[in-house]
Scaffold this motif. Structure first.
Motif, PDB file in Angstrom:
ATOM      1  N   SER A 160      46.129 -25.684  50.969  1.00 55.85           N
ATOM      2  CA  SER A 160      46.605 -24.796  51.917  1.00 55.85           C
ATOM      3  C   SER A 160      48.021 -24.464  51.925  1.00 55.85           C
ATOM      4  O   SER A 160      48.578 -23.518  52.514  1.00 55.85           O
ATOM      5  N   THR A 161      48.949 -25.399  51.300  1.00 51.67           N
ATOM      6  CA  THR A 161      50.397 -25.203  51.403  1.00 51.67           C
ATOM      7  C   THR A 161      51.004 -24.349  50.309  1.00 51.67           C
ATOM      8  O   THR A 161      52.226 -24.017  50.413  1.00 51.67           O
ATOM      9  N   VAL A 162      49.919 -23.678  49.665  1.00 48.05           N
ATOM     10  CA  VAL A 162      50.740 -22.914  48.279  1.00 48.05           C
ATOM     11  C   VAL A 162      49.666 -21.579  48.556  1.00 48.05           C
ATOM     12  O   VAL A 162      48.737 -21.672  48.984  1.00 48.05           O
ATOM     13  N   ALA A 163      50.351 -20.448  48.131  1.00 42.73           N
ATOM     14  CA  ALA A 163      49.782 -19.216  48.301  1.00 42.73           C
ATOM     15  C   ALA A 163      48.663 -19.163  47.035  1.00 42.73           C
ATOM     16  O   ALA A 163      48.974 -19.602  45.786  1.00 42.73           O
ATOM     17  N   ASP A 164      47.686 -18.065  47.385  1.00 38.77           N
ATOM     18  CA  ASP A 164      46.868 -17.930  46.105  1.00 38.77           C
ATOM     19  C   ASP A 164      45.996 -19.104  45.556  1.00 38.77           C
ATOM     20  O   ASP A 164      45.745 -18.933  44.594  1.00 38.77           O
ATOM     21  N   TYR A 165      46.033 -20.139  46.208  1.00 40.53           N
ATOM     22  CA  TYR A 165      45.337 -21.257  45.558  1.00 40.53           C
ATOM     23  C   TYR A 165      43.916 -20.970  44.819  1.00 40.53           C
ATOM     24  O   TYR A 165      42.982 -20.094  45.670  1.00 40.53           O
ATOM     25  N   GLY A 166      43.559 -21.261  43.771  1.00 42.01           N
ATOM     26  CA  GLY A 166      42.516 -20.955  43.204  1.00 42.01           C
ATOM     27  C   GLY A 166      42.332 -19.647  42.533  1.00 42.01           C
ATOM     28  O   GLY A 166      41.296 -19.204  42.076  1.00 42.01           O
ATOM     29  N   ARG A 167      43.597 -18.954  42.448  1.00 37.13           N
ATOM     30  CA  ARG A 167      43.282 -17.552  42.081  1.00 37.13           C
ATOM     31  C   ARG A 167      43.094 -17.675  40.639  1.00 37.13           C
ATOM     32  O   ARG A 167      42.183 -16.770  39.910  1.00 37.13           O
ATOM     33  N   LEU A 168      43.250 -18.729  39.761  1.00 35.61           N
ATOM     34  CA  LEU A 168      42.895 -18.562  38.302  1.00 35.61           C
ATOM     35  C   LEU A 168      41.361 -18.698  38.228  1.00 35.61           C
ATOM     36  O   LEU A 168      40.971 -18.198  37.497  1.00 35.61           O
ATOM     37  N   ALA A 169      40.831 -19.587  39.164  1.00 29.22           N
ATOM     38  CA  ALA A 169      39.225 -19.651  38.987  1.00 29.22           C
ATOM     39  C   ALA A 169      38.391 -18.384  39.584  1.00 29.22           C
ATOM     40  O   ALA A 169      37.568 -18.108  39.102  1.00 29.22           O
ATOM     41  N   ARG A 170      39.207 -18.062  40.751  1.00 24.86           N
ATOM     42  CA  ARG A 170      38.065 -16.956  41.329  1.00 24.86           C
ATOM     43  C   ARG A 170      36.961 -17.292  41.632  1.00 24.86           C
ATOM     44  O   ARG A 170      36.045 -16.581  41.592  1.00 24.86           O
ATOM     45  N   ALA A 171      36.807 -18.535  42.002  1.00 21.57           N
ATOM     46  CA  ALA A 171      35.441 -18.974  42.268  1.00 21.57           C
ATOM     47  C   ALA A 171      35.667 -19.568  43.881  1.00 21.57           C
ATOM     48  O   ALA A 171      36.688 -19.416  44.218  1.00 21.57           O
ATOM     49  N   ALA A 172      34.689 -20.310  44.278  1.00 20.94           N
ATOM     50  CA  ALA A 172      34.639 -20.716  45.628  1.00 20.94           C
ATOM     51  C   ALA A 172      35.287 -22.216  45.649  1.00 20.94           C
ATOM     52  O   ALA A 172      35.061 -22.985  46.236  1.00 20.94           O
ATOM     53  N   THR A 173      36.376 -22.177  44.837  1.00 21.60           N
ATOM     54  CA  THR A 173      37.032 -23.680  44.788  1.00 21.60           C
ATOM     55  C   THR A 173      37.765 -23.786  46.274  1.00 21.60           C
ATOM     56  O   THR A 173      37.695 -25.146  46.425  1.00 21.60           O
ATOM     57  N   ARG A 245      39.635 -23.997  33.632  1.00 17.79           N
ATOM     58  CA  ARG A 245      39.934 -22.745  34.442  1.00 17.79           C
ATOM     59  C   ARG A 245      39.561 -22.672  35.935  1.00 17.79           C
ATOM     60  O   ARG A 245      40.036 -22.231  36.929  1.00 17.79           O
ATOM     61  N   GLU A 246      38.658 -23.778  36.244  1.00 19.36           N
ATOM     62  CA  GLU A 246      38.015 -23.742  37.429  1.00 19.36           C
ATOM     63  C   GLU A 246      38.666 -24.979  38.336  1.00 19.36           C
ATOM     64  O   GLU A 246      38.635 -24.735  39.394  1.00 19.36           O
ATOM     65  N   ILE A 247      39.032 -26.059  37.678  1.00 14.68           N
ATOM     66  CA  ILE A 247      39.639 -27.136  38.687  1.00 14.68           C
ATOM     67  C   ILE A 247      41.019 -27.552  38.227  1.00 14.68           C
ATOM     68  O   ILE A 247      42.144 -27.517  38.864  1.00 14.68           O
ATOM     69  N   HIS A 248      40.788 -28.029  37.156  1.00 17.66           N
ATOM     70  CA  HIS A 248      42.295 -28.800  36.556  1.00 17.66           C
ATOM     71  C   HIS A 248      43.614 -27.733  36.417  1.00 17.66           C
ATOM     72  O   HIS A 248      44.493 -28.203  37.014  1.00 17.66           O
TER      73      HIS A 248
END
Ligand code: AMP
Ligand code: ZN
Length: 481
Positions: A160-173, A245-248
Motif C-alpha cells: 500500500s506504500t506505492v501508487a498503482d500497485y498491481g497495475r501491470l496485472a490489472r487483476a485482483a492482486t 505479469r500477475e505477481i513477480h
C-alpha cells in the motif's frame, strides 16, 4: 541496408503497441527473467528464451547495441507464490541428496546446453542471484524504513506504500484473490517477503546475515537488484512469461518504485523499465509439461525422438509470441518438415550461386524489416524466407536476403545442411553404417531387377525406424513419428 520501419512493441504495462525509443541513444538494454535451477527447464520455459532471443536479435538487426541480461535464480524461489512453502532449491537438494550449490550448478549447465542447442545467443551477462546478495541487502535497507515491516518470518514489502500497485496485472492482486495460504501478520494479502529469515533452530544450505537476521532474499528482490545493477534504472525492456505479469513483475515494479522514490506509475518508465513484454504459454494437453511428472517435456526428450532442436525453435517462430501455442508431436513434425524444406531450397541456391555474376538487388529486405518491426512478426518473416527461396532471380541475392532474415530467426539457415538435421533417435536399432550397407544391397537388387528383395529391404528398414527416400539426395532419414 538501413532499417527504417518504426519498431513497434506491445507493452504489457499500457496494454498497447508502442514505438521503441531507447533510454540511451543507440543502445537497447533488456532484462529477462531466467530459470530457477532446481530442475531441468521444460520446453515451455524454453519458449520464453526463444522469445527473448528473438527480441534481442531484432534489436541488433535494427542497429541497436544490445545489452541483454538473463538471470539465473539459484536461491529464493518458493514452491508457492504466497510466501509459504519451501525454497525450491533446498527442497530439490534434500530430494536428490546433493547440496543446493551442486543442484544449481548441474541444472544451470543443463540449461546452458539447451540455450546453445536452440541457437539462443549468449547474453551480455548471465546474472547469478547468489552473486548479488550483499547488493540485495543494501537495496532492501534503502527501502525498509518507508516501505517494509518485519514479521517473525522476515521482512515484508507493504504494497500500500506505492501508487498503482498491481497495475501491470490489472487483476485482483490487491486482495490476493485465489491465494489460499498466507503468512500470518501480513498487512495486505499482496504484501510479499523481500527477506526470509531462517526459522529458529534451523540452518539452511544457502543463507546470509542481514539486519533482519540470517536468511535468504526473496525472489522478486533478486530481479529488481540485478536489473538495476547491470542495466541502471530505467532500462528499456523487461521480459518474462505471461505468468510473471500477475505477481513477480508487479512486485518488482513496486520495489523499483520504492527504490527510485518515484511515486505513481503515470509514466511507464517509473516501473524500472519502459517496456514490460510477456510471451504467452506453450500448452500441452497431454500434461507433460509439469515438472512434477518424472518424464516431463524437455528439449532432450525431443532430441531423443529424433527431432532437431531447431525444429522446436521454428515451431515457436511460427506462432506470434503473444498467442498461446499448442505443443503436439504432429505440430513439431510439421515444423521439422518445414525446416527441412527451407534448408533444401537453400542448398539448391548454394549449388547455383557459383555460376552467376554478382547481383545487386536489395530484395525483400524492406518487407522483412517491416514485418519484424510490427511486434516481432516472425511467422511472416518465415513465409518471406520461403518465398525468397522459391523465387526466380540471382541465387546470390536470394541467399543474402535469407542471411539477413536469419539474423532475426536464428535458425542457422545458411550453415545448416539436411544431413545435420538427421538426428539419430535414442532408441534407434541401427547405426548409419548398417543402414548404408543395407542400401548398398538394395541398390544391387534393383540393378538386377530383383524388386522383391529391394522392397523387402526397404520394408525391413522402415520397421526399424528408417525411411528410404528414393530420388532424394540424402537417400534416407530417421522416421521421427
Ligand atoms: P521458471 O524456471 O519457473 O522461473 O520459469 C522460467 C520462464 O519460463 C519464466 O519466464 C516463465 O514465465 C516461463 N514459462 C513457464 N511456463 C511456461 C510455458 N508453459 N510456456 C511459456 N513460458 C513459460
Ligand atoms: Zn524475475
Amino acid at each position: 541496408m538501413t532499417k527504417t520501419a518504426p519498431l513497434k512493441l506491445f507493452n504489457s504495462l499500457t496494454r498497447q503497441l508502442e514505438e521503441f525509443q531507447p533510454v540511451h541513444p543507440g543502445e537497447a538494454r533488456v532484462y529477462t527473467c531466467g530459470p530457477t535451477v532446481y530442475n531441468f527447464q521444460h520446453i515451455g520455459n524454453m519458449r520464453a528464451y526463444v522469445f527473448a532471443d528473438t527480441l534481442g536479435r531484432t534489436l541488433s538487426f535494427k542497429g541497436y547495441q544490445l545489452r541483454h541480461v538473463i538471470n539465473i535464480t539459484d536461491v529464493g524461489h518458493l514452491t508457492s507464490d504466497a510466501d509459504v512453502g519451501d525454497d525450491k532449491m533446498e527442497k530439490a537438494a534434500v530430494q536428490q541428496g546433493k547440496s543446493a550449490w551442486d543442484i544449481a550448478k548441474f541444472y544451470t549447465d543443463a540449461y546452458w546446453t539447451d540455450i546453445e542447442r536452440l541457437n539462443i545467443r549468449q547474453p551480455y551477462q548471465w546474472s547469478i542471484a547468489t552473486d548479488y546478495v550483499p547488493r540485495m541487502i543494501d537495496f532492501a535497507k534503502s527501502i525498509a524504513e518507508k516501505h517494509c515491516y518485519e514479521l517473525p518470518s522476515g521482512l515484508y514489502f507493504d504494497t500500500s506504500t506505492v501508487a498503482d500497485y498491481g497495475r501491470l496485472a490489472r487483476a485482483a492482486t490487491e486482495d490476493g484473490e485465489g491465494r489460499i495460504e498466507s503468512v500470518e501478520g501480513k498487512r495486505h494479502q499482496a504484501d510479499f517477503a523481500i527477506w526470509r529469515k531462517t526459522p529458529e533452530g534451523e540452518t539452511r544450505q544457502m543463507e546470509w546475515d542481514s539486519p533482519w537476521g540470517r536468511g535468504a532474499p526473496g525472489w522478486h528482490l533478486e530481479c529488481s537488484v540485478m536489473s538495476e545493477a547491470l542495466l541502471g534504472l530505467p532500462f528499456d525492456i523487461h521480459t518474462g512469461g505471461i505468468d510473471h505479469r500477475e505477481i513477480h513483475h508487479p512486485n518488482e515494479i513496486a520495489q523499483n518504485q520504492a527504490f527510485t522514490n518515484c511515486g505513481s506509475l503515470s509514466c511507464a518508465e517509473n516501473s524500472g523499465a519502459r517496456f514490460w513484454m510477456h510471451n504467452n504459454f506453450l500448452i500441452d494437453r497431454g500434461g507433460k509439461m509439469s515438472k512434477s511428472t518424472g518424464d516431463f517435456l524437455r528439449l532432450q526428450v525431443l532430441v531423443d525422438r529424433g527431432f532437431h532442436p531447431l525444429a522446436y525453435r521454428l515451431l515457436c517462430l511460427q506462432a506470434h509470441y503473444r498467442s498461446e501455442l499448442e505443443f503436439s508431436w504432429e505440430n513439431l513434425q510439421s515444423a521439422f518438415t518445414r525446416l527441412k524444406r527451407i534448408v533444401m531450397g537453400i542448398e539448391r541456391l548454394k549449388a547455383r550461386v557459383e555460376n552467376e555474376p554478382p547481383g545487386q538487388a536489395d530484395m525483400n529486405l524492406y518487407q522483412i524489416d517491416e514485418r519484424i518491426s510490427n511486434d516481432l512478426n516472425t511467422a511472416e518473416v518465415l513465409v518471406i524466407v520461403e518465398s525468397i527461396a522459391g523465387m526466380k532471380g540471382f541465387a546470390g541475392d536470394r541467399l543474402n536476403a535469407i542471411a539477413e532474415a536469419d539474423k532475426i530467426l536464428g535458425l542457422n539457415l545458411l550453415s545448416l545442411t539436411r544431413a545435420d538435421l538427421r538426428v539419430r533417435p535414442a532408441n534407434a536399432q541401427l547405426t548409419a553404417e548398417e543402414i548404408e550397407a543395407e542400401l548398398a544391397k538394395r541398390k544391387d537388387a534393383r540393378a538386377n531387377k530383383d524388386f522383391a528383395t529391394s522392397d523387402a529391404i526397404r520394408d525391413a528398414l522402415l520397421a526399424k525406424g528408417v525411411e528410404v527416400m528414393d530420388g532424394d539426395p540424402l537417400g534416407w532419414d530417421w522416421k521421427t513419428e
